[in-house]
Write an enzyme that holds these catalytic residues in place. Structure first.
Site, mmCIF file in Angstrom:
data_model
loop_
_atom_site.group_PDB
_atom_site.id
_atom_site.type_symbol
_atom_site.label_atom_id
_atom_site.label_comp_id
_atom_site.label_asym_id
_atom_site.label_seq_id
_atom_site.Cartn_x
_atom_site.Cartn_y
_atom_site.Cartn_z
ATOM 1 C CG ASP A 680 -1.982 1.130 1.158
ATOM 2 O OD1 ASP A 680 -2.681 0.965 0.163
ATOM 3 O OD2 ASP A 680 -2.122 2.070 2.122
ATOM 4 C CE LYS A 684 -1.400 5.458 1.602
ATOM 5 N NZ LYS A 684 -1.535 5.494 3.122
#
Length: 819
Positions: A680, A684
């Protein structure tokens, strides 16, 4: 002298007529001199047409329709007049009159034909019945009134259905009649007579025309048109809910408004009044104290440039083009002569200064005839190839802004096209006269409502706008967002001139729509009670079909299926705000495509919350680049859950226990491996890389795993925690090694050039990451300008409140852009 006219809706029922009697009693008591014109009872004209058509078709059901007509008027007499001689006289007279109509209809039934001449006579029974009954009711109320059949005083030619008035003869007869009849005259609207006493009608809006003719003939002080709306409104209230009454209009402005569909006024109505300079007042029967709209030759001295916005709902646009038009005298004369020969009315004309093309709008029913007429007129040029085949575009509408003061204020057209453009509405053709009284734009018919609302906001509510939200995902983030919108809406209305309406909602099971805005006090109950099963294509389709101005799509999910609809949504000129990282972290090609579609369509695609929840990370990065700074390096703790874990991993507790606590507090996903894998965080830093202009793909991000062998491969979450527990010494050693050097462990993503990586790092007290606490995120930008002391953005990087607040801020930002 005043001339008052009451329309069909005003006299639709006996109780409404009694309300009019009260209005007229006040006029009479005040000493005013007046005469009154009445339309037929509401719906009666349509019923007369229907019974005539049935009779002409040989359908004996016309008899039942006639019986209902007669019964309605007899019942009105009973309700309006008390039992006595006047009621008996009125009822008897009506029966006699209606017997004539009955015989007339039977004649139509026998010959199977209802000519326009016959229809004019049939239709006259509507006004003759209503005006007579109301005249008798006025007498009963104490007002000395008389019934006046307008056929006695208004004279026309024999163009049945829409007769042309002989003004000179009519005005003489009007003055003579009124001089001999001092009582209050109750006049039939709509009807007149030709030579030989033949009944004629004045066409659509004929009762208003009757009032205007009377006023001109009597040189009245004013005309009052009483209807069911409070004057002329800035736009059609059925389409623009925030339309309001225009206090004053000039005759020219009123003519333009009526031409473009303002049903309150019928264009010929204004001509006799205009010639005599008689002011016209449009008033509401049901709000008699409301001032309404004054139409006169007086131009308002205020600063309002645009008085109203109107439209013609359905037109066809024809275009003749080609090199054979350039510099050739008489082209326009041939074109419009051909159309005139076919009795085709032109609604709008536009021609560029290049003289290469002329476009004109007509009724859709005239489009084919117009095309054939023009092709025949220019057959020689078309055959030679110097004029192209006539282009016909259908399903179009014309919207227009109207106002005499537009000529004095620059920038009006700019504001018009900006309002249309930001709502994805394409202008097919544009027309403006040199008087600058109106600017007309031809658009797609499906965009008409959206255009009217967008223009109304731009010109009449420029300090106020309404945003229409379609929200998918109403869980923790979505539910919090809805609460924030509800709590803040009053402030936004009062201080920012912005109203946020949620018009579409969807969760994983159901969806709900309300174009007027879903009540945010009980949205959960409404959504639960909805009988519409969730279906994303249907949701997106309904959002498109509603076609509301200032529409914004909000995706509060992490669903890749929903993200796959972004392209189509942006292509429909609908802006997007989302914390969903799927779209922006998919292939770079798709990322570019979404950005380009948003730019092409002039809409906003915001995803600030993809990286730092409510923190201004992407916007800061864009500001740095837009202002000319060069990004050297980006480093960041980009996960609130990982920040919490490593900020608390101080050696006092096992790594296993800290991860367990983070999971129990909801900081991590139910399976913490999703967080601890760094994937994750990788998404980003990938998004930030792309925002700097580096074309990276997911596989280009180096994920440096720190978990012991077997952790990621564990069959279940419980098994995963057992692996953490079994490897307690491994994690203790990681911490001890860092502590020995006076450092702490942090999960840091970094981007330098085109190299991006995610992994744990041991950082000392000289690092900005050293002092992180709680679940804060921190992003450090090292740039040409911020080289010695990097720019730091720090704050909560997770949580429903801050993420929802970030989405809300984007919604407001989009609203400011659209405004």
């Amino acid at each position: 002298m005043k001339v008052l006219k009451f329309g069909g809706s005003s006299v639709a029922r006996p109780e409404r007529i009694l309300g009019i009697i009260d209005i007229l009693k006040d006029y009479y008591a005040s000493g005013d001199h007046f005469t009154v014109v009445f339309s037929a009872f509401g719906g009666v004209t349509d019923s007369l047409i229907e019974m005539s058509q049935l009779a002409a078709a040989g359908d004996d059901r016309y008899g039942a329709s006639f019986s209902a007509f007669a019964k309605r008027h007899q019942q009105a007499i009973v309700e309006l007049l008390p039992e006595g001689p006047l009621r008996t006289e009125t009822a008897t007279q009506m029966r006699k009159s209606h017997e004539v109509l009955k015989n007339l209809l039977y004649g139509i039934f026998l010959v199977r034909e209802a000519s326009t001449r016959t229809m004019d006579y049939v239709l006259s029974f509507g006004e003759r019945s209503s005006a007579y009954i109301i005249a008798q009711t006025l007498v009963q109320s104490g007002i000395p009134a008389e019934f006046l059949d307008a056929r006695k005083i208004i004279k026309t030619d024999k163009k049945f259905g829409s007769a042309t008035v002989n003004f000179e003869k009519s005005y003489v007869k009007i003055r003579e009649y009124y001089a001999e009849h001092p009582k209050v005259q109750v006049v039939t609207g709509f009807i007149a007579s030709a030579k030989g006493g033949l009944t004629t009608t004045l066409g659509r809006g004929g009762s208003d025309y009757t009032a205007s003719l009377l006023a001109a003939g009597l040189r009245a002080d004013a005309i009052e048109i009483w209807t069911d709306v409070s004057g002329v409104l800035t736009a059609d209230p059925r389409r623009v809910k925030k339309a309001f009454t225009i206090p004053k209009l000039t005759y020219a402005e009123a003519m333009e408004m009526s031409h473009f569909g303002a049903k309150v006024i019928y264009p010929p109505t204004l001509m006799p009044a205009l010639h005599q300079r008689i002011p016209l007042y449009i008033k509401n029967t049901f709000e008699p104290d409301f001032p309404g709209t004054k139409v006169s030759e007086e131009s308002s001295l205020d600063d309002v440039a645009v008085r109203g916005i109107s439209s013609i709902n359905n037109v066809a646009l024809l275009t003749i083009s080609g090199s054979g038009l350039f510099g050739v005298p008489g082209i326009s004369a041939r074109l419009f002569g051909a159309l005139a020969a076919e009795q085709i009315n032109i609604i709008l004309i536009t021609q560029g200064s290049s003289e290469h093309a002329i476009s004109f709008a007509v009724k859709p029913s005239d489009a084919d005839a117009a095309r054939m007429a023009v092709e025949e007129a220019f057959a020689y040029e078309i055959e030679r190839g110097v004029v192209n085949a006539i282009k016909v575009e259908r399903d179009l509408s014309v919207v227009a802004i109207i106002g005499e003061n537009m000529r004095y204020q620059p920038g009006i057209s700019g504001r018009l096209f900006q309002a249309l453009g930001k709502n994805g509405i394409n202008a097919v053709a544009i027309a403006q006269g040199s008087s600058e009284l109106n600017v007309s734009v031809v658009i797609s018919r499906e965009d008409e409502n959206k255009a009217l609302n967008a223009l109304h906001e731009a010109f009449f509510l420029s300090d106020y706008k309404t945003l229409h939200l379609f929200i998918v995902g109403v869980g923790l983030i979505g539910g919090t967002l809805l609460k924030q919108i509800k709590d803040q809406n009053d402030y936004l209305r009062a201080k920012r001139g912005m109203e946020v309406k949620v018009v579409g909602l969807a969760n994983s099971k159901k969806m709900l729509f309300d174009p007027e805005g879903i009540d945010l006090d009980n949205w959960k109950d409404q959504l639960m009670a909805s009988d519409i099963a969730v279906d994303l294509p249907v949701f997106v389709g309904r959002m498109r079909d509603l076609n509301l101005s200032n529409s914004i799509f909000v995706d509060n999910t992490a669903d890749d299926k929903i993200a796959s609809y972004y392209e189509g949504i942006l292509d429909e000129s609908i802006s997007i705000s989302t914390p969903n990282k799927i779209a922006t972290s998919s292939s770079y090609l798709q990322y570019q495509r979404l950005q380009n579609i948003a730019t092409k369509r002039g809409v906003q695609f915001h995803y600030e919350t993809n990286v730092g929840a409510g923190l201004p990370v992407i916007s800061t990065l864009r500001d740095l680049r837009d202002s000319g700074d060069e990004i050297r390096k980006i480093e960041g703790v980009l996960s609130g859950s990982l920040s919490f874990i490593f900020n608390n991993f101080d050696g006092s507790r096992s790594f296993h226990d800290i991860v367990q606590e983070a999971r129990e507090k909801g900081f991590t996903e139910p399976d913490p491996r999703i967080d601890l894998s760094g994937k994750d965080v990788g998404r980003k830093i990938l998004i930030l890389a792309r925002e700097t202009g580096v074309a990276l793909e997911t596989e280009n991000i180096e994920l440096r795993s720190f978990l012991p062998e077997g952790a990621m491969e564990a069959e279940s979450v419980d098994d995963f925690f057992r692996v953490l527990d079994d490897n307690g010494k491994y994690f203790t050693d990681l911490h001890a090694q860092a502590a020995k050097e006076g450092k702490v462990l942090r999960m840091i993503a970094s981007l330098e050039g085109d190299q991006a990586a995610v992994g744990i790092q041991a950082v000392g007290a000289d690092s900005p990451f050293y002092g992180l606490s709680g679940s804060d995120n921190m992003i450090v930008f090292t740039t040409d300008r911020y080289s010695e002391r990097p720019l730091v953005v720090r704050g909560p990087g997770a949580g429903a409140e801050v993420t929802a607040a970030g989405v809300f801020a984007e919604i407001i930002k989009i609203g400011n852009y659209l405004g």
